[in-house]
Design a protein around this motif. Sequence first.
Motif, short mmCIF file in Angstrom:
data_model
loop_
_atom_site.label_atom_id
_atom_site.label_comp_id
_atom_site.label_asym_id
_atom_site.label_seq_id
_atom_site.Cartn_x
_atom_site.Cartn_y
_atom_site.Cartn_z
N ILE A 47 0.86 -1.18 0.00
CA ILE A 47 0.00 0.00 0.00
C ILE A 47 0.90 1.24 0.00
O ILE A 47 2.06 1.17 0.40
N ASP A 48 0.37 2.36 -0.46
CA ASP A 48 1.19 3.57 -0.54
C ASP A 48 0.86 4.50 0.63
O ASP A 48 0.00 4.20 1.47
N ALA A 49 1.56 5.65 0.67
CA ALA A 49 1.39 6.58 1.79
C ALA A 49 -0.01 7.16 1.85
O ALA A 49 -0.54 7.41 2.93
N VAL A 50 -0.62 7.40 0.68
CA VAL A 50 -1.97 7.97 0.64
C VAL A 50 -2.96 7.02 1.32
O VAL A 50 -3.80 7.44 2.14
N THR A 51 -2.87 5.73 1.00
CA THR A 51 -3.77 4.75 1.59
C THR A 51 -3.45 4.54 3.06
O THR A 51 -4.36 4.42 3.90
N LEU A 52 -2.18 4.51 3.39
CA LEU A 52 -1.76 4.27 4.78
C LEU A 52 -2.30 5.35 5.71
O LEU A 52 -2.88 5.05 6.77
N LEU A 217 -9.80 11.27 -4.02
CA LEU A 217 -9.43 12.00 -5.24
C LEU A 217 -8.34 11.28 -6.03
O LEU A 217 -8.33 11.30 -7.27
N LEU A 218 -7.42 10.64 -5.31
CA LEU A 218 -6.24 10.06 -5.96
C LEU A 218 -6.29 8.55 -6.11
O LEU A 218 -5.53 7.99 -6.91
N ARG A 219 -7.13 7.88 -5.36
CA ARG A 219 -7.15 6.42 -5.38
C ARG A 219 -8.58 5.91 -5.56
O ARG A 219 -9.54 6.53 -5.09
N PRO A 220 -8.74 4.74 -6.19
CA PRO A 220 -10.09 4.15 -6.32
C PRO A 220 -10.59 3.64 -4.98
O PRO A 220 -9.80 3.19 -4.13
#
Length: 305
Positions: A47-52, A217-220
Amino acid sequence: MSTSPASPPQHSLPRSAYLGGLSIAVGGAVLFSTKAIVAKLLYRYHIDAVTLIAFRMLFSLPVFAAVALWKMRTEAPLAAGDRWRIAGLGLVGYYLSSFLDFLGLQYISVGLERLILFLTPTFVLFITTVFLKQHISRKQWLALAASYCGIVLVFVHDLRGGASNVALGSLLVLGSASAYAVYLLGSGELVKRIGSLRLVAYAMCVSTLACLAQFFLLRPAALLIQPLPVYGLSLLNGIFCTVMPVFMTMTAVARIGAATASQAGMIGPVSTLFLGALILGEPITNWQLAGTALVLAGIYMLSKK
């Protein structure tokens, strides 16, 4: 120890009460530092920082929202100007700072990340010097030099170790420390008017909205479906590494004072270094120990000032 009229002298506290407050401060510092370890474990699930950060804020939101609602019902409404200030502080101090921190952790070790974040008091000092025209004493310059020499030692060690994008990760975490320094300076007068508990609860709610808006906005939305360990680690990150350290630190400050509580927080980089070795298998070298000692010595000198 010299004291100000606003704070009772430490020796007036019973020894058990003082040691209890000190233990709470140390526990809060260790728990807050552990978020870097948890983030590294979460990154293993791709997972990336946005999701974390979205998951972290989702799990901590119910507690901060409950405190915010309680304060809204029991205290006078905020002035419009204070509402805008809280919104700005929440975006800078908790959203931007946390996002840059977790982003940087993708590239550097937890030991280096914690040492860089520990430079926040030096950024506060620089900002007050440049913008508020405060004088830096010789002792403060010596403290700054020791702290930054320690960071350079660990930074060079990571570069020689072949770590990829160490410079990028370090710059991102430096940005996180700078953003939090701005938050600390901006919250000084506001916390006196509305209280630390109210300020933190409101600012964290603002930060959560920003983190969730960024995610959608950035992830599904399908990325909300993750393996079970991701939810477990995110719950740990939200409750034990976010909510509990905040309240433990405030409790410690109320019991033993801000100065002593902040000095107890110096255990943070040390605990992260050894937890990183124990849980993540990150090596501990003499260079890292020397750099950690220099950073802690510099920050201790600033805290005594």
